[in-house]
Enzyme design. Sequence first.
Site, PDB file in Angstrom:
ATOM      1  CE  LYS A   1      10.660 -12.441 -12.484  1.00 49.44           C
ATOM      2  NZ  LYS A   1      11.679 -12.300 -11.508  1.00 49.44           N
TER       3      LYS A   1
ATOM      4  CD  GLU B   1       6.936 -11.982 -10.123  1.00 47.19           C
ATOM      5  OE1 GLU B   1       7.925 -12.278 -10.835  1.00 47.19           O
ATOM      6  OE2 GLU B   1       7.022 -11.200  -9.182  1.00 47.19           O
TER       7      GLU B   1
ATOM      8  CE  LYS C   1      10.114  -3.689  -8.822  1.00 46.95           C
ATOM      9  NZ  LYS C   1      10.555  -4.924  -9.478  1.00 46.95           N
TER      10      LYS C   1
ATOM     11  CB  CYS D   1      -0.928   0.086   1.203  1.00 47.72           C
ATOM     12  SG  CYS D   1      -2.005  -1.338   1.375  1.00 47.72           S
TER      13      CYS D   1
ATOM     14  CG  HIS E   1      15.294 -38.821  -6.019  1.00 47.75           C
ATOM     15  ND1 HIS E   1      15.669 -40.074  -5.616  1.00 47.75           N
ATOM     16  CD2 HIS E   1      16.404 -38.247  -6.541  1.00 47.75           C
ATOM     17  CE1 HIS E   1      16.964 -40.245  -5.850  1.00 47.75           C
ATOM     18  NE2 HIS E   1      17.423 -39.148  -6.414  1.00 47.75           N
TER      19      HIS E   1
ATOM     20  NE  ARG F   1       5.818   2.171  -1.139  1.00 48.86           N
ATOM     21  CZ  ARG F   1       6.260   1.813   0.054  1.00 48.86           C
ATOM     22  NH1 ARG F   1       5.461   1.229   0.903  1.00 48.86           N
ATOM     23  NH2 ARG F   1       7.502   2.052   0.398  1.00 48.86           N
TER      24      ARG F   1
ATOM     25  N   GLY G   1       0.184  -1.349   6.311  1.00 48.62           N
ATOM     26  CA  GLY G   1       0.582  -2.299   7.346  1.00 48.62           C
ATOM     27  C   GLY G   1      -0.599  -3.166   7.738  1.00 48.62           C
TER      28      GLY G   1
HETATM   29  O1  M6R Z   1      12.579  -5.610  -2.987  1.00 46.02           O
HETATM   30  P1  M6R Z   1      12.996  -7.017  -2.669  1.00 46.02           P
HETATM   31  O2  M6R Z   1      14.105  -7.508  -3.552  1.00 46.02           O
HETATM   32  O3  M6R Z   1      13.317  -7.223  -1.221  1.00 46.02           O
HETATM   33  O4  M6R Z   1      11.713  -7.893  -3.003  1.00 46.02           O
HETATM   34  C1  M6R Z   1      11.677  -9.262  -2.768  1.00 46.02           C
HETATM   35  C2  M6R Z   1      10.548  -9.925  -3.518  1.00 46.02           C
HETATM   36  O5  M6R Z   1       9.315  -9.413  -3.110  1.00 46.02           O
HETATM   37  C3  M6R Z   1      10.682  -9.735  -5.035  1.00 46.02           C
HETATM   38  O6  M6R Z   1      11.908 -10.184  -5.495  1.00 46.02           O
HETATM   39  C4  M6R Z   1       9.558 -10.489  -5.772  1.00 46.02           C
HETATM   40  O7  M6R Z   1       9.722 -11.868  -5.602  1.00 46.02           O
HETATM   41  C5  M6R Z   1       9.558 -10.096  -7.254  1.00 46.02           C
HETATM   42  N1  M6R Z   1       8.255  -9.678  -7.650  1.00 46.02           N
HETATM   43  C6  M6R Z   1       9.963 -11.201  -8.157  1.00 46.02           C
HETATM   44  O8  M6R Z   1       9.924 -10.835  -9.497  1.00 46.02           O
END
Ligand code: M6R
Length: 611
Positions: free
Chosen positions: A488, A491, A606, A2, A507, A27, A101
């Site tokens: 990737k 996502e 993000k 947020c 396995h 965010r 939060g």
């Molecule tokens: O900003 P950060 O590198 O700490 O973020 C960690 C993860 O949230 C971030 O890498 C997330 O997995 C990405 N969206 C992957 O593409």
Amino acid sequence: MCGIVGAIAQRPVTEILLEGLRRLEYRGYDSAGVAVLSAENAIQRTRALGKVAALSEKLAAEPIIGMTGIAHTRWATHGEPAERNAHPHMSKDRVAIVHNGIIENHEALRQELIAEGFVFESETDTEVIAHLIEHNRAKGLGLEDAVRATVDHLGGAYALAVVSNDEPDTLIVARHGSPLVLGLGLGENFIGSDVQALLPVTSRFIYLENGDFALVKRDSITIFDANNEQVEREVKESTAGMCSASLGEYRHFMHKEIFEQPQSVQLTLEGRLGNDEFIPCIIGDNVQETLARVEEIQIIACGTSYHAGLIAKYWLEEMTDLPCNVEVASEYRYRRTPKRNKVLFLTLSQSGETADTLAALDKVQTEKSMLATMTICNVAESSLIRESDFSLMTIAGPEIGVASTKAFTTQLVALQIFIGLLLQAKGNHPEKVKYLVNHLKQLPLLLEQVLDKDAAIETMSEAFIEKHNALFLGRGAQYPVAMEGALKLKEISYIHAEAYPAGELKHGPLALVDNEMPIIAVAPNTPLLEKLKSNLEEVRSRGGVLYIFADEEVSIREDEHIHTITIPKVPEILAPIVYTIPLQLLSYYTAVLKGTDVDKPRNLAKSVTVE
Ligand code: M6R
């Protein structure tokens, strides 16, 4: 998650708030809203489901005007994405609040407030804050005391901003866990979840600390710390500059950012490489003495950054002989972990604001359980950089696409620089340092060459659009590369994908293989190549269809179910960085063909600033 923005100015603030929200959309983008005080001190609120553009359209049709306001872009935690759950939340038309939060005791508070006659319009944890402030006001407290009494009852993490028609010339903010900055103007002041939101209006910032409570007026800011003592916080001039958020010739930021990698790697190397050595002062004063004492490395990160850590473990243990553990922050932060005073605690993060990673750092700092803390991070003014003993910046530039690409490859470069500095500090392997320096110098060109495979990978992606599952395989340091490839694809194309070390297939996962299951393998020319080829034969003989990215000098058996794209020969140490690029492109083109929202995939944000 947020994003919060707020302004108290001598001019209309709605457009400032909207621009701040656009810059914070990384965010969260489930819904957005603004609340602005009118000339008559009425709270005018507009909210919209979806992205900030939807809110903008609503406001263009029915403008709201005023010189004090707060705004929010939401990533849903409590309550589905819906207009009724969008912030700002209000109580009795007298108080409006925005919150970032999670309020952990919201359920109990909600029941108490319902018993007092308050009516809830949303399923959010946030609405309890608005009603609790109003409840405290109704008991006779002024706004400031009502907010103080409210935050005293909140459990969990929050950054929050409050406006009220009672005190139209004050914005009240509080920070506990989630980041919040104050932006200083002339005769006007601003608040934001981060500096990016406020760069169009100011470059002077105060970073609130945990427990801070502040009264923000047009011409003054008063801050109280966790002990309720009035404090002065340092004003910092931001070097972030205006973020280059234009797409240029590209259709998506992710595509642009994939193609920026040769340049961002070059920038991350600049000023860090000498002739045959690395330049130590880039990490901080006295770093050599600390690194010389390190006997073990503990890496902590989340998501893509965690995958960078897993690759670094292969490199670190191979090159330095020092043990390296890698763990996701969300697990580490809640585990009992032994004191290890020769261990360097290394966090990796693009944003530097990831809640779990920050909490893990806070844990080891509180317990004083490590020799020192260091971060590899892409955002200079981030909480991780400010709170770690040492830091090494990646110079990827702003990464806008939610799927991390250039931040990952620059992290890998920074990790090699770190390994070189560690070797230098130990002083016993100059030949390994030289090896690293000389290979890193070749990397930008190798990345250009692999990007030339763009068209072939686009064609390959056509085979994936109807698929529901995919398996990614690698061996050695290519196993975490496969994990990153699978992440990737999940996502941005919403195809379920898993990664395995190729030797592990027999396995269990081999049972999944049939002609409906695409199997993607990364096959650089390393000592494990022949082992990998045997694993691929096991897949092929069970009807699996293979998509292989292989070194151009390696011979891979061809048939109509083995599709190979050759990759220029690369030194083993650079293979994880170079072989990441085709997997990024494969996911990108699959998502484009499927028509998903590549830069803002569903349910994600993000920067993950809630746990
Ligand atoms: O900003 P950060 O590198 O700490 O973020 C960690 C993860 O949230 C971030 O890498 C997330 O997995 C990405 N969206 C992957 O593409």
